[in-house]
Design a protein around this motif. Structure first.
Motif, PDB file in Angstrom:
ATOM      1  N   ASN A   1       0.760  -0.910  -0.016  1.00  0.00           N
ATOM      2  CA  ASN A   1       0.028   0.003  -0.250  1.00  0.00           C
ATOM      3  C   ASN A   1       0.715   1.478   0.060  1.00  0.00           C
ATOM      4  OD1 ASN A   1      -2.459  -1.407  -0.045  1.00  0.00           O
ATOM      5  ND2 ASN A   1      -2.382  -1.724   2.311  1.00  0.00           N
ATOM      6  N   GLY A   2       2.147   1.223   0.216  1.00  0.00           N
ATOM      7  CA  GLY A   2       2.982   1.987   0.391  1.00  0.00           C
ATOM      8  C   GLY A   2       4.604   1.582  -0.007  1.00  0.00           C
ATOM      9  N   VAL A   3       5.365   2.650   0.193  1.00  0.00           N
ATOM     10  CA  VAL A   3       6.783   2.424   0.072  1.00  0.00           C
ATOM     11  C   VAL A   3       7.395   2.745   1.307  1.00  0.00           C
ATOM     12  CG1 VAL A   3       7.103   2.221  -2.344  1.00  0.00           C
ATOM     13  CG2 VAL A   3       7.075   4.394  -1.260  1.00  0.00           C
ATOM     14  N   PRO A   4       8.676   2.153   1.572  1.00  0.00           N
ATOM     15  CA  PRO A   4       9.134   0.930   0.906  1.00  0.00           C
ATOM     16  C   PRO A   4       8.288  -0.363   1.478  1.00  0.00           C
ATOM     17  CG  PRO A   4      10.569   1.513   2.866  1.00  0.00           C
ATOM     18  CD  PRO A   4       9.610   2.706   2.969  1.00  0.00           C
ATOM     19  N   LEU A   5       8.445  -1.226   0.431  1.00  0.00           N
ATOM     20  CA  LEU A   5       7.900  -2.345   1.032  1.00  0.00           C
ATOM     21  C   LEU A   5       9.119  -3.513   0.821  1.00  0.00           C
ATOM     22  CD1 LEU A   5       5.582  -4.570   1.368  1.00  0.00           C
ATOM     23  CD2 LEU A   5       5.502  -4.712  -1.090  1.00  0.00           C
ATOM     24  N   ILE A   6       9.568  -4.106   1.895  1.00  0.00           N
ATOM     25  CA  ILE A   6      10.833  -4.782   1.871  1.00  0.00           C
ATOM     26  C   ILE A   6      10.319  -6.412   2.162  1.00  0.00           C
ATOM     27  CG2 ILE A   6      12.982  -5.055   3.442  1.00  0.00           C
ATOM     28  CD1 ILE A   6      12.499  -2.262   4.283  1.00  0.00           C
ATOM     29  N   ILE A   7      11.114  -7.065   1.347  1.00  0.00           N
ATOM     30  CA  ILE A   7      10.515  -8.554   1.565  1.00  0.00           C
ATOM     31  C   ILE A   7      12.155  -9.067   1.754  1.00  0.00           C
ATOM     32  CG2 ILE A   7       9.947 -10.781   0.314  1.00  0.00           C
ATOM     33  CD1 ILE A   7       7.799  -8.303   0.261  1.00  0.00           C
ATOM     34  N   ILE A   8      11.897  -9.930   2.985  1.00  0.00           N
ATOM     35  CA  ILE A   8      13.221 -10.594   3.602  1.00  0.00           C
ATOM     36  C   ILE A   8      12.715 -12.171   3.469  1.00  0.00           C
ATOM     37  CG2 ILE A   8      14.512 -10.752   5.433  1.00  0.00           C
ATOM     38  CD1 ILE A   8      13.295  -7.927   6.143  1.00  0.00           C
ATOM     39  N   GLY A   9      13.154 -12.772   2.473  1.00  0.00           N
ATOM     40  CA  GLY A   9      12.633 -14.371   2.393  1.00  0.00           C
ATOM     41  C   GLY A   9      11.184 -14.431   2.347  1.00  0.00           C
ATOM     42  N   THR A  10      10.414 -14.916   3.345  1.00  0.00           N
ATOM     43  CA  THR A  10       9.111 -15.174   3.388  1.00  0.00           C
ATOM     44  C   THR A  10       8.389 -14.211   4.092  1.00  0.00           C
ATOM     45  OG1 THR A  10       9.178 -16.819   5.175  1.00  0.00           O
ATOM     46  CG2 THR A  10       9.127 -17.741   3.112  1.00  0.00           C
ATOM     47  N   ASN A  11       9.264 -13.040   4.623  1.00  0.00           N
ATOM     48  CA  ASN A  11       8.607 -11.915   5.528  1.00  0.00           C
ATOM     49  C   ASN A  11       8.446 -10.930   4.647  1.00  0.00           C
ATOM     50  OD1 ASN A  11       8.645 -13.520   7.983  1.00  0.00           O
ATOM     51  ND2 ASN A  11      10.772 -13.560   7.810  1.00  0.00           N
ATOM     52  N   LYS A  12       7.461 -10.027   4.981  1.00  0.00           N
ATOM     53  CA  LYS A  12       6.986  -8.741   4.109  1.00  0.00           C
ATOM     54  C   LYS A  12       7.053  -7.634   5.389  1.00  0.00           C
ATOM     55  CE  LYS A  12       2.963  -8.585   2.930  1.00  0.00           C
ATOM     56  NZ  LYS A  12       1.718  -8.635   2.187  1.00  0.00           N
ATOM     57  N   MET A  13       7.806  -6.579   4.894  1.00  0.00           N
ATOM     58  CA  MET A  13       7.792  -5.369   6.061  1.00  0.00           C
ATOM     59  C   MET A  13       7.378  -4.025   5.332  1.00  0.00           C
ATOM     60  SD  MET A  13      11.236  -4.247   7.741  1.00  0.00           S
ATOM     61  CE  MET A  13      11.504  -2.500   8.326  1.00  0.00           C
ATOM     62  N   SER A  14       6.372  -3.356   5.812  1.00  0.00           N
ATOM     63  CA  SER A  14       5.882  -2.109   5.032  1.00  0.00           C
ATOM     64  C   SER A  14       6.531  -1.116   5.780  1.00  0.00           C
ATOM     65  CB  SER A  14       4.294  -1.917   5.302  1.00  0.00           C
ATOM     66  OG  SER A  14       3.852  -3.122   4.253  1.00  0.00           O
ATOM     67  N   GLY A  15       7.172  -0.337   5.225  1.00  0.00           N
ATOM     68  CA  GLY A  15       7.855   1.054   6.131  1.00  0.00           C
ATOM     69  C   GLY A  15       9.320   0.564   6.397  1.00  0.00           C
ATOM     70  N   PHE A  16       9.979   1.298   7.127  1.00  0.00           N
ATOM     71  CA  PHE A  16      11.391   1.016   7.297  1.00  0.00           C
ATOM     72  C   PHE A  16      11.669   1.236   8.854  1.00  0.00           C
ATOM     73  CE2 PHE A  16      15.668   2.476   8.125  1.00  0.00           C
ATOM     74  CZ  PHE A  16      16.474   1.182   8.247  1.00  0.00           C
ATOM     75  N   SER A  17      12.091   0.214   9.565  1.00  0.00           N
ATOM     76  CA  SER A  17      12.573   0.464  10.811  1.00  0.00           C
ATOM     77  C   SER A  17      13.807  -0.641  11.114  1.00  0.00           C
ATOM     78  CB  SER A  17      11.471   0.006  11.811  1.00  0.00           C
ATOM     79  OG  SER A  17      12.046  -0.535  13.333  1.00  0.00           O
ATOM     80  N   PRO A  18      15.038  -0.003  11.529  1.00  0.00           N
ATOM     81  CA  PRO A  18      16.319  -0.887  11.611  1.00  0.00           C
ATOM     82  C   PRO A  18      16.060  -2.006  12.462  1.00  0.00           C
ATOM     83  CG  PRO A  18      17.059   1.408  11.889  1.00  0.00           C
ATOM     84  CD  PRO A  18      15.206   1.353  11.769  1.00  0.00           C
ATOM     85  N   GLU A  19      15.162  -1.778  13.536  1.00  0.00           N
ATOM     86  CA  GLU A  19      15.150  -2.993  14.484  1.00  0.00           C
ATOM     87  C   GLU A  19      14.069  -4.198  14.005  1.00  0.00           C
ATOM     88  OE1 GLU A  19      14.301   0.371  15.115  1.00  0.00           O
ATOM     89  OE2 GLU A  19      15.661   0.751  16.403  1.00  0.00           O
ATOM     90  N   THR A  20      13.037  -3.848  13.199  1.00  0.00           N
ATOM     91  CA  THR A  20      12.274  -4.928  12.769  1.00  0.00           C
ATOM     92  C   THR A  20      12.997  -5.308  11.503  1.00  0.00           C
ATOM     93  OG1 THR A  20      10.443  -3.339  13.100  1.00  0.00           O
ATOM     94  CG2 THR A  20      10.041  -5.171  11.475  1.00  0.00           C
ATOM     95  N   LEU A  21      13.588  -4.530  10.655  1.00  0.00           N
ATOM     96  CA  LEU A  21      14.636  -5.247   9.777  1.00  0.00           C
ATOM     97  C   LEU A  21      15.683  -6.106  10.245  1.00  0.00           C
ATOM     98  CD1 LEU A  21      15.250  -5.274   6.533  1.00  0.00           C
ATOM     99  CD2 LEU A  21      17.104  -3.491   7.038  1.00  0.00           C
ATOM    100  N   GLU A  22      16.264  -6.064  11.470  1.00  0.00           N
ATOM    101  CA  GLU A  22      17.238  -6.975  11.957  1.00  0.00           C
ATOM    102  C   GLU A  22      16.473  -8.003  12.626  1.00  0.00           C
ATOM    103  OE1 GLU A  22      20.489  -7.212  12.039  1.00  0.00           O
ATOM    104  OE2 GLU A  22      20.647  -5.312  10.906  1.00  0.00           O
ATOM    105  N   HIS A  23      15.288  -7.810  13.199  1.00  0.00           N
ATOM    106  CA  HIS A  23      14.673  -9.133  13.435  1.00  0.00           C
ATOM    107  C   HIS A  23      14.189 -10.193  12.546  1.00  0.00           C
ATOM    108  CE1 HIS A  23      11.579 -11.423  15.530  1.00  0.00           C
ATOM    109  NE2 HIS A  23      10.798 -11.262  14.565  1.00  0.00           N
ATOM    110  N   TYR A  24      13.864  -9.538  11.403  1.00  0.00           N
ATOM    111  CA  TYR A  24      13.437 -10.484  10.280  1.00  0.00           C
ATOM    112  C   TYR A  24      14.916 -10.997   9.477  1.00  0.00           C
ATOM    113  CZ  TYR A  24       8.549  -9.009  10.087  1.00  0.00           C
ATOM    114  OH  TYR A  24       7.375  -8.886  10.322  1.00  0.00           O
ATOM    115  N   LEU A  25      15.958 -10.358   9.658  1.00  0.00           N
ATOM    116  CA  LEU A  25      17.113 -10.907   9.195  1.00  0.00           C
ATOM    117  C   LEU A  25      17.893 -11.963  10.073  1.00  0.00           C
ATOM    118  CD1 LEU A  25      18.936  -7.524   8.083  1.00  0.00           C
ATOM    119  CD2 LEU A  25      18.218  -9.357   6.720  1.00  0.00           C
TER     120      LEU A  25
END
Length: 168
Positions: A140-164
């Motif tokens: 629905n917006g950007v950024p849309l980040i796909i990490i393997g099978t996980n989908k993240m809307s928006g950007f947060s370093p903490e959430t990104l690290e969690h998925y990584l």
């Protein structure tokens, strides 16, 4: 003149009594939405509700005991430490759906570059295939980040690290 006044009062009373009427809405078995001023028939089925229990979820991690001040004795025994199962860190390439004007997109790209994380960015305004894939992923917006099978809307370093850290 008195008849006109009486008629006006009668019309006002009828108008206000109709405005206070209660309305009901329900969906029948064919999916038709019905609005009426009478309650739905008692034969209408109720929706099934999923009930969750504590056993449906992973247990919470144990609390860390705070260190006691020097010289003070603690009567509380620390809880035994059970290491949580750790998944492998995500090693694939991160997909990002971005636009050229999005500040959060730029922050996400800068973060991935600074951490040495491989990624590919697709500009949804310049690439129609990327725009279609973005829609298919439910973006629905950007950024849309796909990490393997996980989908993240928006950007947060903490959430990104969690998925990584818990990547697949």
């Amino acid at each position: 003149m008195p008849i006109n006044t009486l008629l006006s009062i009668l019309i006002m009373l009828l108008t206000f009594s109709l405005a206070g009427a209660e309305m009901y809405q329900w969906v029948d078995e064919k999916g038709v939405v019905t609005f009426k001023d009478t309650p739905p028939p008692p034969a209408k089925k109720r929706k099934n509700v999923k009930v969750y229990h504590d056993s449906d979820f992973a247990p919470a991690p144990p609390r860390q005991a705070s260190p006691a001040p020097r010289g003070a004795k603690s009567s509380v025994e620390p809880a035994p430490q059970h290491p949580l199962p750790r998944k492998e860190r995500f090693t694939g390439t991160v997909e990002m759906y971005v636009t050229s004007w999005c500040g959060y997109c730029k922050r996400a790209e800068k973060y991935l570059q600074s951490q040495g994380i491989p990624y590919v960015a697709f500009d949804i305004e310049k690439d129609s295939a990327a725009r279609q894939r973005h829609r298919e992923l439910g973006g629905n917006g950007v950024p849309l980040i796909i990490i393997g099978t996980n989908k993240m809307s928006g950007f947060s370093p903490e959430t990104l690290e969690h998925y990584l850290s818990n990547g697949r």
